[in-house]
Design a protein around this motif. Structure first.
Motif, short mmCIF file in Angstrom:
data_model
loop_
_atom_site.label_atom_id
_atom_site.label_comp_id
_atom_site.label_asym_id
_atom_site.label_seq_id
_atom_site.Cartn_x
_atom_site.Cartn_y
_atom_site.Cartn_z
N VAL A 215 -17.55 1.72 0.64
CA VAL A 215 -18.20 2.79 -0.12
C VAL A 215 -17.41 3.03 -1.40
CG1 VAL A 215 -18.79 5.25 -0.16
CG2 VAL A 215 -19.21 3.90 1.91
N ARG A 216 -18.11 3.14 -2.52
CA ARG A 216 -17.45 3.50 -3.77
C ARG A 216 -17.52 5.01 -3.95
NH1 ARG A 216 -18.93 -0.20 -8.48
NH2 ARG A 216 -21.01 0.67 -8.13
N LEU A 217 -16.36 5.62 -4.10
CA LEU A 217 -16.24 7.06 -4.22
C LEU A 217 -16.54 7.52 -5.64
CD1 LEU A 217 -12.94 7.36 -2.15
CD2 LEU A 217 -15.29 7.66 -1.32
N ALA A 218 -16.67 8.83 -5.81
CA ALA A 218 -17.06 9.37 -7.11
C ALA A 218 -16.08 8.98 -8.21
CB ALA A 218 -17.17 10.89 -7.01
N GLY A 219 -14.79 8.92 -7.91
CA GLY A 219 -13.80 8.57 -8.92
C GLY A 219 -13.65 7.08 -9.14
N GLY A 220 -14.43 6.26 -8.43
CA GLY A 220 -14.37 4.82 -8.58
C GLY A 220 -13.54 4.12 -7.53
N GLY A 221 -12.76 4.87 -6.74
CA GLY A 221 -11.99 4.27 -5.66
C GLY A 221 -12.88 3.77 -4.54
N LEU A 222 -12.35 2.90 -3.71
CA LEU A 222 -13.11 2.30 -2.62
C LEU A 222 -12.60 2.80 -1.28
CD1 LEU A 222 -13.31 -1.41 -3.86
CD2 LEU A 222 -14.94 0.46 -4.28
N TRP A 223 -13.53 2.99 -0.35
CA TRP A 223 -13.28 3.45 1.01
C TRP A 223 -13.73 2.31 1.93
CZ3 TRP A 223 -16.74 4.49 5.07
CH2 TRP A 223 -16.37 5.45 6.02
N LEU A 224 -12.78 1.73 2.68
CA LEU A 224 -13.06 0.56 3.51
C LEU A 224 -13.04 0.95 4.98
CD1 LEU A 224 -12.48 -0.76 0.77
CD2 LEU A 224 -11.15 -2.51 1.96
N HIS A 225 -14.16 0.81 5.63
CA HIS A 225 -14.36 1.22 7.03
C HIS A 225 -14.27 -0.02 7.92
CE1 HIS A 225 -17.04 1.95 10.53
NE2 HIS A 225 -16.64 3.19 10.45
N SER A 226 -13.40 0.03 8.93
CA SER A 226 -13.22 -1.06 9.88
C SER A 226 -12.91 -2.37 9.16
CB SER A 226 -14.46 -1.22 10.77
OG SER A 226 -14.23 -2.14 11.81
N PRO A 227 -11.80 -2.42 8.43
CA PRO A 227 -11.48 -3.63 7.66
C PRO A 227 -11.44 -4.89 8.52
CG PRO A 227 -10.01 -1.83 7.05
CD PRO A 227 -10.77 -1.38 8.27
N ILE A 228 -12.06 -5.94 8.01
CA ILE A 228 -12.08 -7.23 8.70
C ILE A 228 -10.87 -8.05 8.23
CG2 ILE A 228 -14.57 -7.20 8.97
CD1 ILE A 228 -14.75 -9.11 6.56
N ARG B 169 -12.55 -6.64 -7.99
CA ARG B 169 -13.51 -6.50 -9.10
C ARG B 169 -14.36 -5.24 -8.95
NH1 ARG B 169 -13.92 -12.15 -8.27
NH2 ARG B 169 -15.79 -11.89 -6.98
N LEU B 170 -14.60 -4.85 -7.71
CA LEU B 170 -15.46 -3.69 -7.46
C LEU B 170 -14.73 -2.38 -7.77
CD1 LEU B 170 -18.28 -2.93 -6.34
CD2 LEU B 170 -17.22 -2.75 -4.09
N GLY B 171 -13.45 -2.31 -7.47
CA GLY B 171 -12.73 -1.07 -7.72
C GLY B 171 -11.37 -1.07 -7.05
N ARG B 172 -10.73 0.09 -7.06
CA ARG B 172 -9.40 0.27 -6.48
C ARG B 172 -9.53 0.73 -5.04
NH1 ARG B 172 -6.94 5.03 -5.70
NH2 ARG B 172 -8.56 6.03 -6.97
N VAL B 173 -8.84 0.06 -4.13
CA VAL B 173 -8.89 0.46 -2.73
C VAL B 173 -8.09 1.75 -2.56
CG1 VAL B 173 -8.28 -0.18 -0.37
CG2 VAL B 173 -9.16 -1.92 -1.94
#
Length: 244
Positions: free
Chosen positions: A46-59, A71-75
């Motif tokens: 999920v991309r958060l409002a500030g551009g950061g990324l939220w990773l659920h159940s990382p593979i 490329r998508l954003g900052r974790v």
């Protein structure tokens, strides 16, 4: 050969709604008594409002995937959403040391692989409450946090719904096992062994499920099997009939 026909391409960001992506990963084997059982894997981004990324159940991290994530954003956040889905968090923490980690209660103490926990979803204030609603479904062996991403109207699960398509299961034995557990599409739900772990805490489970069913859901994504891209609220009511 894998036990499941994968949702190719793997290690690729796949749009699932506004500011939300799924990533199908490689098959793993989970210890089950003296044996092990194969499972496909999936994480949600999920991309958060500030551009950061939220990773659920990382593979399992893989270089092509990591490049796409960069490329998508900052974790910003890594999420260990239940008592089983945490193994690769440590690898992602090494790659993204500034990311914070959210986990379910008790996981830091009993995990078979150690990792840092920065916040615990325990029913009190939750980080990012401006983006997600969340509830903890408590069990005796497994706790699972369930999230609702409001912008995409998506409920994000791990094992509380498994929805394996029988035609994607290669072997007869595993196909039989999927059907026996109750986790076969089109009637996917938590497998019977997992449902039994929630039974001793059924009052609190019912309360949590009532919260989930109250969300304005359109989509449902889970870690194993076919996600629901539409009619999510109806699928949740059907899949959680054992808990209401």
């Amino acid at each position: 050969m894998t036990a499941f026909i994968p949702y190719a391409p793997l290690n690729t960001l796949k749009p699932f709604g506004p500011d939300i992506w799924t990533v199908d990963g490689p098959e793993i084997r989970m210890d089950y008594g003296p044996s092990s059982i194969p499972f496909p894997t999936r994480m949600t981004v999920v991309r958060l409002a500030g551009g950061g990324l939220w990773l659920h159940s990382p593979i399992a991290p893989e270089e092509t995937l990591l490049a796409a994530i960069d490329r998508l954003g900052r974790v910003a956040w890594l999420v260990a959403p239940n008592s089983l889905h945490y193994w690769y968090v440590a690898d992602w923490q090494r790659r993204y040391p500034a990311a914070r980690t959210l986990a379910v209660p008790g996981l830091a103490d009993k995990a078979k692989r150690s990792f840092r926990v920065d916040a615990v979803l325990d029913g009190t204030a939750m980080p990012l409450s401006d983006t997600f609603d969340a509830v903890l479904v408590p069990g005796t062996m497994v706790n699972e946090a369930v999230f609702f991403h409001r912008a995409s109207r998506t409920v994000i699960l791990t094992d509380l719904i498994e929805n394996f398509e029988p035609q994607r299961v290669r072997g007869r034995f595993y196909r039989w096992l999927v059907r026996l557990s109750g986790a076969a599409h089109p009637d996917g739900k938590a497998p019977i062994d997992l449902r039994l772990t929630f039974w001793p805490r059924r009052r609190r489970v019912r309360e949590a499920v009532a919260t989930i069913l109250g969300w304005d859901c359109e989509r449902v994504v889970m870690a194993h099997g076919l996600p629901y891209a539409a009619d999510g609220a109806a699928e949740l009511r059907r899949a959680f009939d054992w808990a209401v």
